[in-house]
Design an enzyme around this catalytic site. Structure first.
Site, PDB file in Angstrom:
ATOM      1  CG  ASN A  71      35.104 -16.678 -27.497  1.00 15.53           C
ATOM      2  OD1 ASN A  71      35.430 -17.839 -27.685  1.00 15.53           O
ATOM      3  ND2 ASN A  71      35.173 -15.758 -28.447  1.00 15.53           N
ATOM      4  CG  ASP A 110      40.850 -23.654 -36.279  1.00 19.30           C
ATOM      5  OD1 ASP A 110      41.857 -24.372 -36.222  1.00 19.30           O
ATOM      6  OD2 ASP A 110      40.223 -23.300 -35.278  1.00 19.30           O
ATOM      7  CD  GLU A 163      35.988 -15.928 -32.107  1.00 15.90           C
ATOM      8  OE1 GLU A 163      35.698 -16.590 -31.095  1.00 15.90           O
ATOM      9  OE2 GLU A 163      36.972 -15.172 -32.156  1.00 15.90           O
ATOM     10  CG  HIS A 168      36.536 -20.060 -30.107  1.00 15.06           C
ATOM     11  ND1 HIS A 168      37.273 -18.905 -30.148  1.00 15.06           N
ATOM     12  CD2 HIS A 168      37.432 -21.056 -29.885  1.00 15.06           C
ATOM     13  CE1 HIS A 168      38.541 -19.201 -29.958  1.00 15.06           C
ATOM     14  NE2 HIS A 168      38.674 -20.485 -29.791  1.00 15.06           N
TER      15      HIS A 168
HETATM   16  C1  GLP Z   1      41.841 -21.750 -30.571  1.00 17.59           C
HETATM   17  C2  GLP Z   1      41.581 -22.597 -31.830  1.00 17.59           C
HETATM   18  C3  GLP Z   1      40.866 -23.844 -31.466  1.00 17.59           C
HETATM   19  C4  GLP Z   1      41.418 -24.335 -30.155  1.00 17.59           C
HETATM   20  C5  GLP Z   1      40.901 -23.423 -29.070  1.00 17.59           C
HETATM   21  C6  GLP Z   1      41.534 -23.653 -27.712  1.00 17.59           C
HETATM   22  O1  GLP Z   1      41.644 -20.409 -30.787  1.00 17.59           O
HETATM   23  N1  GLP Z   1      40.860 -21.954 -32.877  1.00 17.59           N
HETATM   24  O2  GLP Z   1      40.963 -24.797 -32.504  1.00 17.59           O
HETATM   25  O3  GLP Z   1      40.988 -25.631 -29.910  1.00 17.59           O
HETATM   26  O4  GLP Z   1      41.016 -22.085 -29.470  1.00 17.59           O
HETATM   27  O5  GLP Z   1      42.863 -23.234 -27.712  1.00 17.59           O
HETATM   28  P1  GLP Z   1      43.884 -23.636 -26.561  1.00 17.59           P
HETATM   29  O6  GLP Z   1      43.951 -25.114 -26.595  1.00 17.59           O
HETATM   30  O7  GLP Z   1      45.192 -23.013 -26.941  1.00 17.59           O
HETATM   31  O8  GLP Z   1      43.331 -23.132 -25.289  1.00 17.59           O
END
Ligand code: GLP
Length: 253
Positions: A148, A79, A155, A150
């Site tokens: 949440n 992403d 989402e 995702h």
């Molecule tokens: C983010 C990204 C994801 C990531 C996830 C966890 O928003 N879109 O690709 O893996 O949420 O993020 P984090 O590792 O900072 O908790």
């Protein structure tokens, strides 16, 4: 492992460093055993120690072995924020450059991400999805977990058929990621381009990485709920080759 649904079979390791070592080992093994298959990569705080461990492992290889790993490297990130490009340090493209492309000496053309600066983000999402398909899909897909539920930026609610697309981020996700934007969720871009559950579930193998006590509640949901659109990560349970790596801090116990 009291509440785990059997087919999830989480592997609980002592801490995030141990998890990172395991993931780096899996990435390197896959890269060596399946050199023709693209890797699916993720960003976020969870992945920072993973790329650090991968860098250390690569530096420990002999020069010819390192070259073997580098040559033919092809990866697709999940992403990117709409409106941010590689020159903006808060973009996922910049994070990949810092953590992987530059230290490993990869050609940036080997490390693909959606172009957050594309003038038509919807068309860019279609282009990126088509590029992944043209590459034969993803081999090993690395995934973090949003608070949440995702994965990528899929989402809730999100059906398993959702393909690569441009979408509006939830308030919760902008709050979760605010730390990288001076702590203010308003500074987090409103939209992102993400590979969909369709491309993720089509990967040969999935590695979901969950670390830190902030993830305990969502991990508990993942362990308890049947696959449903309200918890996008729950669709991963249907994948025959899902590895779930968890540290003790995140484990609901
Ligand atoms: C983010 C990204 C994801 C990531 C996830 C966890 O928003 N879109 O690709 O893996 O949420 O993020 P984090 O590792 O900072 O908790």
């Amino acid at each position: 492992m009291p509440t785990a649904i059997p087919e999830l079979a989480p592997q609980v390791l002592p801490d995030a460093a141990a998890v990172a070592e395991r993931v780096a080992s899996l990435l390197l093994k896959t890269r060596l055993e399946q050199p023709g298959r693209p890797l699916g990569l993720a960003t976020g705080r969870t992945m920072e120690p993973v790329y650090a461990a991968l860098r250390l492992r690569l530096n420990a290889l002999s020069a010819p072995e390192r070259e073997h790993v580098r040559r033919g490297w092809q990866s697709f990130n999940l992403d990117e924020y709409v409106g941010l490009g590689p020159d903006d340090h808060t973009s996922f493209a910049a994070a990949m450059q810092r953590q992987l492309t530059q230290p490993l000496g990869l050609d940036p053309a080997q490390v693909h991400l959606p172009n957050g600066l594309a003038s038509d983000p919807l068309a860019e999402a279609r282009r990126y999805g088509a590029q992944v398909a043209a590459a034969g899909g993803i081999g090993l897909q690395l995934l973090g977990l949003g608070l949440n539920g995702h994965v990528g930026f899929n989402e809730p609610p999100c059906p398993p058929e959702a393909a690569c697309r441009c979408l509006v981020l939830s308030d919760q996700t902008r709050q979760q990621n605010a730390a990288g934007f001076g702590g203010d969720p308003q500074n987090v871009p409103r939209r992102a381009i993400t590979l969909g559950l369709a491309e993720i579930l089509a990967a040969d193998a999935l590695v979901l990485v969950v670390t830190g006590s902030a993830k305990t509640a969502v991990l508990r949901r993942l362990l308890q709920e049947q696959p449903n659109a309200g918890l996008p990560a729950s669709w991963l349970r249907g994948h025959p080759r899902l590895t779930l790596l968890v540290d003790a801090a995140a484990w609901p116990g």
